[in-house]
Design a protein around this motif. Structure first.
Motif, PDB file in Angstrom:
ATOM      1  N   ALA A 238      31.699  47.108  31.899  1.00 53.41           N
ATOM      2  CA  ALA A 238      32.258  46.011  32.691  1.00 53.41           C
ATOM      3  C   ALA A 238      33.579  46.379  33.353  1.00 53.41           C
ATOM      4  O   ALA A 238      34.450  46.991  32.748  1.00 53.41           O
ATOM      5  CB  ALA A 238      32.436  44.779  31.815  1.00 53.41           C
ATOM      6  N   THR A 239      33.705  45.984  34.630  1.00 51.62           N
ATOM      7  CA  THR A 239      34.973  46.005  35.344  1.00 51.62           C
ATOM      8  C   THR A 239      35.475  44.569  35.370  1.00 51.62           C
ATOM      9  O   THR A 239      34.785  43.681  35.870  1.00 51.62           O
ATOM     10  CB  THR A 239      34.786  46.521  36.777  1.00 51.62           C
ATOM     11  OG1 THR A 239      34.292  47.863  36.723  1.00 51.62           O
ATOM     12  CG2 THR A 239      36.090  46.500  37.539  1.00 51.62           C
ATOM     13  N   THR A 240      36.657  44.334  34.816  1.00 49.02           N
ATOM     14  CA  THR A 240      37.174  42.976  34.667  1.00 49.02           C
ATOM     15  C   THR A 240      38.332  42.737  35.616  1.00 49.02           C
ATOM     16  O   THR A 240      39.249  43.556  35.714  1.00 49.02           O
ATOM     17  CB  THR A 240      37.633  42.724  33.216  1.00 49.02           C
ATOM     18  OG1 THR A 240      36.526  42.932  32.332  1.00 49.02           O
ATOM     19  CG2 THR A 240      38.143  41.297  33.056  1.00 49.02           C
ATOM     20  N   PHE A 241      38.279  41.598  36.330  1.00 48.81           N
ATOM     21  CA  PHE A 241      39.375  41.174  37.200  1.00 48.81           C
ATOM     22  C   PHE A 241      40.038  39.973  36.534  1.00 48.81           C
ATOM     23  O   PHE A 241      39.509  38.861  36.560  1.00 48.81           O
ATOM     24  CB  PHE A 241      38.842  40.812  38.585  1.00 48.81           C
ATOM     25  CG  PHE A 241      38.205  41.969  39.301  1.00 48.81           C
ATOM     26  CD1 PHE A 241      38.976  42.880  39.996  1.00 48.81           C
ATOM     27  CD2 PHE A 241      36.831  42.163  39.255  1.00 48.81           C
ATOM     28  CE1 PHE A 241      38.392  43.957  40.652  1.00 48.81           C
ATOM     29  CE2 PHE A 241      36.233  43.234  39.903  1.00 48.81           C
ATOM     30  CZ  PHE A 241      37.025  44.135  40.600  1.00 48.81           C
ATOM     31  N   SER A 242      41.174  40.209  35.917  1.00 52.53           N
ATOM     32  CA  SER A 242      41.841  39.175  35.122  1.00 52.53           C
ATOM     33  C   SER A 242      43.118  38.672  35.764  1.00 52.53           C
ATOM     34  O   SER A 242      43.852  37.902  35.144  1.00 52.53           O
ATOM     35  CB  SER A 242      42.146  39.719  33.715  1.00 52.53           C
ATOM     36  OG  SER A 242      42.918  40.903  33.800  1.00 52.53           O
ATOM     37  N   GLU A 243      43.418  39.119  36.971  1.00 58.18           N
ATOM     38  CA  GLU A 243      44.605  38.660  37.695  1.00 58.18           C
ATOM     39  C   GLU A 243      44.155  38.085  39.034  1.00 58.18           C
ATOM     40  O   GLU A 243      43.263  38.609  39.691  1.00 58.18           O
ATOM     41  CB  GLU A 243      45.571  39.819  37.948  1.00 58.18           C
ATOM     42  CG  GLU A 243      46.078  40.488  36.672  1.00 58.18           C
ATOM     43  CD  GLU A 243      47.182  39.691  36.026  1.00 58.18           C
ATOM     44  OE1 GLU A 243      47.737  38.813  36.709  1.00 58.18           O
ATOM     45  OE2 GLU A 243      47.495  39.935  34.858  1.00 58.18           O
ATOM     46  N   ALA A 244      44.796  36.967  39.444  1.00 60.58           N
ATOM     47  CA  ALA A 244      44.497  36.398  40.754  1.00 60.58           C
ATOM     48  C   ALA A 244      44.849  37.398  41.841  1.00 60.58           C
ATOM     49  O   ALA A 244      45.802  38.166  41.724  1.00 60.58           O
ATOM     50  CB  ALA A 244      45.279  35.104  40.948  1.00 60.58           C
ATOM     51  N   GLY A 245      44.070  37.424  42.895  1.00 58.73           N
ATOM     52  CA  GLY A 245      44.333  38.342  43.997  1.00 58.73           C
ATOM     53  C   GLY A 245      43.055  38.692  44.724  1.00 58.73           C
ATOM     54  O   GLY A 245      41.965  38.234  44.376  1.00 58.73           O
ATOM     55  N   THR A 246      43.178  39.519  45.746  1.00 53.69           N
ATOM     56  CA  THR A 246      42.037  39.963  46.547  1.00 53.69           C
ATOM     57  C   THR A 246      41.696  41.399  46.176  1.00 53.69           C
ATOM     58  O   THR A 246      42.564  42.267  46.175  1.00 53.69           O
ATOM     59  CB  THR A 246      42.355  39.864  48.052  1.00 53.69           C
ATOM     60  OG1 THR A 246      42.651  38.502  48.375  1.00 53.69           O
ATOM     61  CG2 THR A 246      41.172  40.328  48.886  1.00 53.69           C
ATOM     62  N   TYR A 247      40.423  41.636  45.867  1.00 49.38           N
ATOM     63  CA  TYR A 247      39.977  42.956  45.426  1.00 49.38           C
ATOM     64  C   TYR A 247      38.806  43.408  46.299  1.00 49.38           C
ATOM     65  O   TYR A 247      38.031  42.603  46.797  1.00 49.38           O
ATOM     66  CB  TYR A 247      39.544  42.916  43.958  1.00 49.38           C
ATOM     67  CG  TYR A 247      40.623  42.444  43.024  1.00 49.38           C
ATOM     68  CD1 TYR A 247      41.547  43.329  42.479  1.00 49.38           C
ATOM     69  CD2 TYR A 247      40.733  41.099  42.684  1.00 49.38           C
ATOM     70  CE1 TYR A 247      42.554  42.902  41.620  1.00 49.38           C
ATOM     71  CE2 TYR A 247      41.731  40.654  41.828  1.00 49.38           C
ATOM     72  CZ  TYR A 247      42.634  41.556  41.300  1.00 49.38           C
ATOM     73  OH  TYR A 247      43.626  41.115  40.460  1.00 49.38           O
ATOM     74  N   GLY A 248      38.676  44.705  46.444  1.00 52.26           N
ATOM     75  CA  GLY A 248      37.638  45.276  47.292  1.00 52.26           C
ATOM     76  C   GLY A 248      38.234  45.725  48.606  1.00 52.26           C
ATOM     77  O   GLY A 248      39.287  45.245  49.036  1.00 52.26           O
ATOM     78  N   PRO A 249      37.575  46.668  49.272  1.00 54.67           N
ATOM     79  CA  PRO A 249      38.135  47.232  50.509  1.00 54.67           C
ATOM     80  C   PRO A 249      38.163  46.206  51.630  1.00 54.67           C
ATOM     81  O   PRO A 249      37.326  45.303  51.698  1.00 54.67           O
ATOM     82  CB  PRO A 249      37.178  48.378  50.832  1.00 54.67           C
ATOM     83  CG  PRO A 249      35.886  47.966  50.203  1.00 54.67           C
ATOM     84  CD  PRO A 249      36.257  47.248  48.950  1.00 54.67           C
ATOM     85  N   GLU A 250      39.139  46.354  52.508  1.00 58.37           N
ATOM     86  CA  GLU A 250      39.231  45.456  53.657  1.00 58.37           C
ATOM     87  C   GLU A 250      38.107  45.726  54.651  1.00 58.37           C
ATOM     88  O   GLU A 250      37.682  44.842  55.373  1.00 58.37           O
ATOM     89  CB  GLU A 250      40.592  45.607  54.326  1.00 58.37           C
ATOM     90  CG  GLU A 250      40.882  44.538  55.361  1.00 58.37           C
ATOM     91  CD  GLU A 250      42.337  44.523  55.778  1.00 58.37           C
ATOM     92  OE1 GLU A 250      42.732  43.553  56.428  1.00 58.37           O
ATOM     93  OE2 GLU A 250      43.064  45.479  55.458  1.00 58.37           O
ATOM     94  N   SER A 251      37.622  46.964  54.660  1.00 54.48           N
ATOM     95  CA  SER A 251      36.489  47.318  55.510  1.00 54.48           C
ATOM     96  C   SER A 251      35.594  48.268  54.736  1.00 54.48           C
ATOM     97  O   SER A 251      35.994  48.829  53.723  1.00 54.48           O
ATOM     98  CB  SER A 251      36.977  47.969  56.804  1.00 54.48           C
ATOM     99  OG  SER A 251      37.632  49.189  56.516  1.00 54.48           O
ATOM    100  N   GLY A 252      34.376  48.425  55.219  1.00 54.18           N
ATOM    101  CA  GLY A 252      33.434  49.270  54.501  1.00 54.18           C
ATOM    102  C   GLY A 252      32.931  48.564  53.259  1.00 54.18           C
ATOM    103  O   GLY A 252      33.099  47.356  53.086  1.00 54.18           O
ATOM    104  N   VAL A 253      32.314  49.311  52.374  1.00 52.49           N
ATOM    105  CA  VAL A 253      31.732  48.742  51.157  1.00 52.49           C
ATOM    106  C   VAL A 253      32.060  49.636  49.976  1.00 52.49           C
ATOM    107  O   VAL A 253      31.925  50.853  50.055  1.00 52.49           O
ATOM    108  CB  VAL A 253      30.200  48.591  51.283  1.00 52.49           C
ATOM    109  CG1 VAL A 253      29.603  48.115  49.963  1.00 52.49           C
ATOM    110  CG2 VAL A 253      29.844  47.615  52.387  1.00 52.49           C
ATOM    111  N   GLU A 254      32.479  49.023  48.880  1.00 53.81           N
ATOM    112  CA  GLU A 254      32.719  49.742  47.625  1.00 53.81           C
ATOM    113  C   GLU A 254      31.590  49.407  46.657  1.00 53.81           C
ATOM    114  O   GLU A 254      31.161  48.255  46.572  1.00 53.81           O
ATOM    115  CB  GLU A 254      34.057  49.308  47.029  1.00 53.81           C
ATOM    116  CG  GLU A 254      34.341  49.904  45.647  1.00 53.81           C
ATOM    117  CD  GLU A 254      35.605  49.335  45.018  1.00 53.81           C
ATOM    118  OE1 GLU A 254      35.821  49.572  43.825  1.00 53.81           O
ATOM    119  OE2 GLU A 254      36.357  48.641  45.728  1.00 53.81           O
ATOM    120  N   THR A 255      31.096  50.395  45.941  1.00 51.60           N
ATOM    121  CA  THR A 255      30.033  50.181  44.961  1.00 51.60           C
ATOM    122  C   THR A 255      30.610  50.261  43.553  1.00 51.60           C
ATOM    123  O   THR A 255      31.274  51.240  43.203  1.00 51.60           O
ATOM    124  CB  THR A 255      28.906  51.209  45.127  1.00 51.60           C
ATOM    125  OG1 THR A 255      28.324  51.069  46.431  1.00 51.60           O
ATOM    126  CG2 THR A 255      27.816  50.989  44.080  1.00 51.60           C
TER     127      THR A 255
END
Length: 955
Positions: A238-255
């Motif tokens: 598991a990859t856990t996002f436990s802080e508020a915010g924006t995640y992932g690339p602004e363009s393109g796609v992350e797997t």
């Protein structure tokens, strides 16, 4: 057992027909998936009761698993449908697995459905495993033998399975394999040593009790299940996002290879493919989470969220399970979002908002629903099955094409508002239908005797129906509640419906009536429409199809400016609005009501893209669809590639950027796809590539260069890009890694932080429950900039967050990294490729964009980091003129309550700190005339989510 074989034979025959019909690309695979789901619903689910005697939970089919070392794992696989038994009810755990059988197990476990075009001498197109092998080749873990065969009938050895598993998991293979962990490492074939070593290192495979790997031993069904179980566990860390915010690339796609857990409110996840499962955890509480352009290949579990909810925009999901134990949650889908199945185990509101794809397709209200719970359905739903009892189903608006109340699901109330409708209703248990909404066709079967209707259906039939329809009986609404678990795979008791043979014609008959929200024809004078899938990467065919909503048109590079006619045919009572976007300008208009055919004049310009969006609303306003035509010029190799810095703020500040990544945009009208191969040569004459890599996700590749591998200024290399052996593009690419010029001044640009009151007001205006922690707006003065930079035409900006203390400005970006127009502007483009045209701006400081950040539901105070706003300046030919950087700082008056400024920016001597400049009032609107209609639009239209401004000009 004979009845079961007969049913399975029907399914296999129909799947074979469908496989032949839809064999091919991604969109066809999606169609096949939907068709198979339909077969399962209409044939299998309706006959479940006749098969209950064969379910292996009765232990008859699991006799040969008792006491086996893999008994537990194999039972789980059988229960989940990943492993099938034989006609005699046995599982045969010690039976050797063929290559075709192993591929089938892999594809089921990892949900691999996309297919490659294959041609093996020992495999015919009508072979049962043809589709499975095509999927394995597409996934890259099977390649076939040098003699042109694939060896589908050969039994798989353990070392062969290790090679396939290592390719599947994309493990990094050691140059010097260490096999000391197994006693018989020396007997592993040379071609398999690296794969076996990598799998042992990853914990996916291991030796037996004696420490032997037995590489030449035949892989059994039990060993295959164990191997794939371990492989799934490896990918689903598991990859856990436990802080508020924006995640992932602004363009393109992350797997993300494993599972993803959202553990905090205020999280936005974007441009991500999740290979495992997605969980919105209980810790999200009543907060909001947002998913934008996210694909989840596993299951999605919603355990948290509140009245404002879980938002999916332009996303693809296989299955959502709603199981919030302490109240209701709202799940909203918007844009090009599709959800194949929703399993509801707790109170929920499912809502479609301006959906352009299929939205929610199949919804099942499971037996685990607590009594008194309420489910609200807003939108257009294909199939809804009610398997729970004593609940309320509310349909405030929209359409349900098929709603079925299963046997034993009694005492339910279905409230259909006046703005809602059910096309087909099947009752196998008594229910009370209240409200003024319309039921087109109702089937009341024997178990549903006593059902009541406040509004009489248009047509009623079935053995449980009475004639005439009984007087309306209104049952008092039941109250909402919470609690209850979710059954992972409930078996619905459905009434069988006739199997449907797909029409051979790719274009269905045009829809009609008040609920029709589809065009009947679309023609662009002088050009052919190319049909695209929802991701706009795969071509589906040519010409118009009312069920295809995205199209591409390619112009010639030497095309002169011209005006072409776009002819729209529609139901006369449908409501049409359209927009035309060119470069950084957009025009809006509408088609008069009551007209069945309408022609729009579309101005086209050489080497510029044009986007046309046509929104169709049904006459009753219950359905809406959006068609998009992207008219683009074909990019050359030089225009479609870029070397992008792998940026971190520390790297920029210290002038220590270790890597450059090759990014692929549009090439000759084609889009990069995951798996495309890139070979890079020192020159065209070279025969050995200096680097070989692949497209890892849409525009991004795994081609990384160190500084030492590239020239510090201008340089070049020869690129060859292939797909399944065919050359997509090749040629010399010239890059420029010299630093952009730092321009003096800065009087014409500003970045302004939002104060506390502005943050509160914005949250109220947008009705956002969580609110905003901080935000900012970006401004420019076109006249001031033009005076200081005479050749200036376009301005863009990007944002760099300071994650620690900074005392100097970031070092200069490279000219290469500021390159524009890699792909057409309507696709996912970073801010540096969405510049503002200053030509239409009046004098004075004007807002051009900005961003606001959601607060976290965590009560602990959180720091707000300062930022750098990096402006880039271009001439009319989009050549880089230079850049300028502004520090954006936050103090106690410019963060929300409960947040503290981090004060990251601590400038050294001589570094200017710009004063905050007040924003000027918005400009007055101007009138634009397009064709025969007139629209009103302000000079500056802010789209804060994309940080772009459109400046209208006369077409």
């Amino acid at each position: 057992m004979g009845e079961k074989k007969k049913i399975l034979g029907i399914i296999e025959w129909m799947e074979g027909k469908l496989t032949k019909k839809f064999d091919g690309g991604e969109e066809e695979a999606k169609l096949l998936k939907k068709a198979r789901a339909f077969i399962s619903m209409t044939l299998v689910l309706g006959l479940t009761l006749s098969l209950l005697g064969t379910v292996w939970a009765a232990d008859s089919a699991a006799d040969d698993l008792k006491g086996h070392w893999a008994e537990k794992q194999m039972k789980v696989w059988v229960a989940s449908g990943l492993l099938k038994g034989y006609d005699d009810g046995s599982i045969q755990p010690n039976r050797a697995v063929t290559r075709a059988e192993f591929m089938t197990l892999v594809n089921r476990a990892f949900n691999l459905q996309e297919r490659a075009s294959i041609s093996f001498t020992d495999l015919k197109a009508d072979h049962w495993a043809y589709g499975q092998i095509a999927a394995a080749v597409h996934a890259g873990y099977v390649k076939g033998y040098e003699d042109g065969t694939v060896g589908w009938s050969k039994q798989v050895s353990r070392e062969e399975s290790a090679v396939m598993a290592a390719l599947l998991l994309k493990l990094e293979l050691p140059a010097e394999p260490d096999l000391n962990a197994i006693a018989d490492g020396a007997s592993v074939s040379a071609w398999g040593k690296a794969s076996v070593a990598a799998l042992i290192e990853a914990g996916v495979m291991k030796g037996d009790k004696t420490g032997r790997f037995v590489p030449k031993g035949k892989l059994t069904r039990a060993e295959a299940v164990t191997l794939l179980d371990s492989a799934l566990a490896y990918t689903r860390q598991a990859t856990t996002f436990s802080e508020a915010g924006t995640y992932g690339p602004e363009s393109g796609v992350e797997t993300i290879q494993g599972n993803v857990v959202i553990a905090s409110a205020g999280v936005t996840l974007r441009n991500v493919v999740i290979e495992g499962d997605l969980t919105v955890a209980k810790s999200v509480g009543e907060g909001d989470v947002f998913f934008k352009k996210v694909e989840v290949k596993g299951n999605t579990f919603i355990q948290g969220g509140g009245a404002n909810s879980v938002h999916f925009e332009d996303s693809v999901l296989v299955r959502i399970t709603v199981d919030k134990r302490d109240g209701s949650v709202r799940v909203v889908v918007a844009g090009a979002t599709s959800v194949q199945q929703v399993i509801v185990g707790s109170p929920v509101k499912l809502e479609e908002s301006n959906v352009t794809d299929s939205g929610f397709q199949n919804v099942e209200l499971s037996k685990a629903m607590p009594a008194g719970a309420e489910v609200q359905l807003l939108g257009t739903f294909e199939n809804v099955q009610v398997l729970s009892s004593d609940i309320k189903v509310s349909i405030p608006s929209g359409t349900i094409k098929s709603l079925q109340v299963g046997a034993g699901a009694g005492s339910n109330q279905i409230d259909i508002s006046k703005e809602a409708a059910i096309v087909k209703l099947v009752l196998d248990a008594a229910a009370s239908l209240v409200g003024q909404g319309k039921v087109e066709n109702a089937t009341v079967n024997k178990g549903a005797e006593g059902s009541s209707f406040e509004t009489k259906p248009n047509k009623t039939e079935g053995t449980g129906a009475t004639s005439p329809t009984p007087a309306p009986v209104v049952v008092p609404p039941v109250s909402g509640g919470g609690g209850g678990g979710v059954v992972p795979n409930p078996t619905p008791a459905a009434t069988p419906t006739p199997a449907v043979t797909p029409s051979p014609s790719p274009t269905a008959s045009p829809c009609s009536g008040e609920r029709c929200a589809q065009l009947t024809s679309l023609q662009l004078e002088g050009y052919e429409l190319i049909q695209l899938d929802a991701d706009r990467r795969y071509e589906l065919g040519n010409g118009f199809n009312k069920d295809v909503y995205a199209y591409r048109v390619l112009t010639d590079r030497d095309m002169q400016d011209q005006t072409v006619k776009l002819t729209i045919q529609k139901p006369a009572n449908a409501i049409i609005n359209y927009s035309i976007r060119q470069k950084y300008n957009r025009f809006y208009s509408s088609v008069p009501y009551g007209i069945a055919e309408y022609t729009i004049e579309v101005p086209l310009q050489g080497l510029k893209d044009t986007q046309i969006q046509i929104t169709v609303d049904s006459a009753d306003h219950l359905s809406s669809k959006t068609y998009e035509i992207g008219i683009e010029y074909p990019r050359t190799l030089q225009e479609g590639l870029m070397l992008k810095n792998t940026l971190s703020l520390d790297g920029i500040s210290n002038d220590n950027l270790p890597y450059y990544q090759l990014v692929i945009g549009s090439l000759n009208g084609a889009r990069a796809r995951s798996g495309d191969t890139i070979e890079i040569y020192a020159s065209q004459e070279a025969t050995t590539p200096i680097k070989a890599c692949k497209v890892s996700g849409n525009n991004f590749t795994d081609c990384l260069f160190t500084k030492a591998q590239l020239s510090s200024g201008e340089g070049s290399f020869f690129v060859k890009i292939t797909r399944e052996g065919n050359v997509l593009a090749q040629g010399e690419y010239v890059y420029d890694l010299s630093s952009a010029s730092l321009l003096a001044g800065g009087q014409g640009v500003a970045a302004i932080p939002a104060d506390k009151e502005s943050l509160k007001k914005l949250a109220l205006d947008m009705m956002v429950a969580v609110g905003f922690s901080h935000g900012y707006s970006v401004h420019l003065d076109a006249k001031e900039l033009s005076n200081s930079i005479p050749d200036l035409k376009y301005v863009s900006y990007r944002v760099l967050e300071m994650t620690d203390k900074q005392n100097v400005l970031p070092s200069a970006p490279t000219v290469e990294s500021l390159k524009l127009d890699l792909v057409p502007f309507w696709e996912v483009i970073p801010p540096s490729e969405r510049p503002v045209d200053i030509g239409g701006y009046p004098s004075g400081l004007r807002e051009i964009g900005g961003s606001y950040y959601h607060k976290s539901s965590n009560s602990q105070a959180r720091p707000v980091n300062d930022m750098f706003i990096v402006f880039s300046f271009y001439d009319k030919e989009q050549n880089v003129l230079g850049y300028y950087t502004i520090p954006l700082t936050f103090d106690a008056d410019h963060v929300a309550d409960g947040y503290t400024p981090a004060y990251n920016w601590q400038p050294g001597p001589g570094i200017p700190v710009l004063p905050v400049q007040p924003a000027q009032p918005d400009p007055e609107p101007i009138v634009i005339e397009i064709g025969s209609s007139t629209t009103e639009e302000t000079v500056t239209v802010k789209e804060s989510s994309t940080q772009v401004v459109y400046v209208p000009e006369a077409p």
